[in-house]
Write an enzyme that holds these catalytic residues in place. Sequence first.
Site, PDB file in Angstrom:
ATOM      1  N   LYS A  13      -2.425   9.882 -43.543  1.00  0.00           N
ATOM      2  CA  LYS A  13      -2.056   9.822 -45.039  1.00  0.00           C
ATOM      3  C   LYS A  13      -3.470  10.201 -45.653  1.00  0.00           C
ATOM      4  O   LYS A  13      -3.908  11.135 -46.641  1.00  0.00           O
ATOM      5  CB  LYS A  13      -1.659   8.600 -45.407  1.00  0.00           C
ATOM      6  N   ARG A  88       2.469  -1.346 -51.063  1.00  0.00           N
ATOM      7  CA  ARG A  88       2.516  -1.830 -49.672  1.00  0.00           C
ATOM      8  C   ARG A  88       4.130  -2.222 -49.637  1.00  0.00           C
ATOM      9  O   ARG A  88       3.898  -3.051 -48.516  1.00  0.00           O
ATOM     10  CB  ARG A  88       1.495  -1.845 -49.245  1.00  0.00           C
ATOM     11  N   ARG A 127      -9.279   6.333 -33.822  1.00  0.00           N
ATOM     12  CA  ARG A 127     -10.272   6.470 -34.223  1.00  0.00           C
ATOM     13  C   ARG A 127     -11.831   4.947 -34.408  1.00  0.00           C
ATOM     14  O   ARG A 127     -12.430   5.238 -35.462  1.00  0.00           O
ATOM     15  CB  ARG A 127      -9.610   5.786 -35.779  1.00  0.00           C
ATOM     16  N   ARG A 133     -14.229   1.158 -37.484  1.00  0.00           N
ATOM     17  CA  ARG A 133     -13.671   0.427 -38.472  1.00  0.00           C
ATOM     18  C   ARG A 133     -12.606  -0.860 -37.883  1.00  0.00           C
ATOM     19  O   ARG A 133     -11.978  -1.175 -36.798  1.00  0.00           O
ATOM     20  CB  ARG A 133     -12.509   0.735 -38.871  1.00  0.00           C
ATOM     21  N   ARG A 144      -1.340  -5.001 -38.256  1.00  0.00           N
ATOM     22  CA  ARG A 144      -0.967  -4.132 -39.333  1.00  0.00           C
ATOM     23  C   ARG A 144       0.431  -3.117 -38.965  1.00  0.00           C
ATOM     24  O   ARG A 144       1.599  -2.946 -39.845  1.00  0.00           O
ATOM     25  CB  ARG A 144      -2.231  -2.676 -39.100  1.00  0.00           C
TER      26      ARG A 144
HETATM   27  P1  ADP Z   1      -4.126   1.901 -43.041  1.00  0.00           P
HETATM   28  O1  ADP Z   1      -3.809   2.908 -43.199  1.00  0.00           O
HETATM   29  O2  ADP Z   1      -5.001   2.267 -41.639  1.00  0.00           O
HETATM   30  O3  ADP Z   1      -2.850   0.725 -42.825  1.00  0.00           O
HETATM   31  P2  ADP Z   1      -5.439   1.104 -44.970  1.00  0.00           P
HETATM   32  O4  ADP Z   1      -6.969   2.033 -45.729  1.00  0.00           O
HETATM   33  O5  ADP Z   1      -4.736   1.717 -45.749  1.00  0.00           O
HETATM   34  O6  ADP Z   1      -5.569   1.740 -43.886  1.00  0.00           O
HETATM   35  O7  ADP Z   1      -5.827  -0.764 -45.731  1.00  0.00           O
HETATM   36  C1  ADP Z   1      -6.695  -0.947 -44.312  1.00  0.00           C
HETATM   37  C2  ADP Z   1      -6.140  -2.611 -45.321  1.00  0.00           C
HETATM   38  O8  ADP Z   1      -6.702  -2.738 -46.443  1.00  0.00           O
HETATM   39  C3  ADP Z   1      -4.538  -3.036 -44.631  1.00  0.00           C
HETATM   40  O9  ADP Z   1      -4.427  -3.301 -43.927  1.00  0.00           O
HETATM   41  C4  ADP Z   1      -5.173  -4.027 -45.356  1.00  0.00           C
HETATM   42  O10 ADP Z   1      -5.874  -5.875 -45.610  1.00  0.00           O
HETATM   43  C5  ADP Z   1      -5.667  -4.053 -46.896  1.00  0.00           C
HETATM   44  N1  ADP Z   1      -4.939  -3.241 -48.276  1.00  0.00           N
HETATM   45  C6  ADP Z   1      -5.011  -1.560 -48.186  1.00  0.00           C
HETATM   46  N2  ADP Z   1      -3.872  -1.737 -49.334  1.00  0.00           N
HETATM   47  C7  ADP Z   1      -3.427  -2.331 -49.857  1.00  0.00           C
HETATM   48  C8  ADP Z   1      -1.884  -2.615 -50.487  1.00  0.00           C
HETATM   49  N3  ADP Z   1      -2.073  -1.812 -51.682  1.00  0.00           N
HETATM   50  N4  ADP Z   1      -1.596  -4.352 -50.643  1.00  0.00           N
HETATM   51  C9  ADP Z   1      -2.582  -4.761 -50.238  1.00  0.00           C
HETATM   52  N5  ADP Z   1      -3.436  -4.863 -48.628  1.00  0.00           N
HETATM   53  C10 ADP Z   1      -4.168  -3.539 -48.849  1.00  0.00           C
END
Ligand code: ADP
Length: 186
Positions: A13, A88, A127, A133, A144
């Site tokens: 994404k 989410r 990654r 990260r 996740r």
């Molecule tokens: P990925 O696409 O690898 O899951 P992101 O960068 O989108 O990684 O998100 C990393 C972390 O940030 C998530 O595992 C969560 O803890 C937090 N996070 C991101 N967006 C949200 C959201 N909309 N609601 C709750 N937590 C979020």
Amino acid sequence: MRIILLGPPGSGKGTQAALLKERLSVPHISTGDLLRAAVKAGTPLGLKAKAAMDAGELVSDELVLGLIEERLGQADIGGGYILDGFPRNLVQAEALDTLLDRLGQPVEKALELTVDEEQIVRRLAKRAAEEGRSDDTEEVVRNRLSVYHQQTAPVTGYYADRNLLIRVDGMGSIEEINQRLVDALR
Ligand code: ADP
């Protein structure tokens, strides 16, 4: 164009959003990026979010909704936006609809990148090696993915019910996938 990008962690994404942002000249809004920036800056919100992020759990709706409301309140979303990593769960999807209706900027399309699980685990391991990260360790990645299946997958149904969902094959080269997304937006 007002777009939401959906798909599991590691589905690409962020990579695709960065390309679409250039093409469509609209801001790319990633809640993951916003949260990581808050953690790095050591803001009160960042301090509250960090533990959940490091465990691969969702940060509380209250924190994320506050963050997104502030970001969507900025003038640059007038020409559209690409949302990545948000909503989410169903609570966030409903809150987003309310917020966007109020702003007069409803979602036009929700694009879901579909990728098989084996590929996801491989991409995230790569990654982890490249970017270090803190939430890309094997155990946290597994969590996740499970959070995604339980809480985020139903969000695709939410947009399907509203006839906004388009599924796009997320397997292949970055350029191939980008072209599929561009075609889907026509
Ligand atoms: P990925 O696409 O690898 O899951 P992101 O960068 O989108 O990684 O998100 C990393 C972390 O940030 C998530 O595992 C969560 O803890 C937090 N996070 C991101 N967006 C949200 C959201 N909309 N609601 C709750 N937590 C979020």
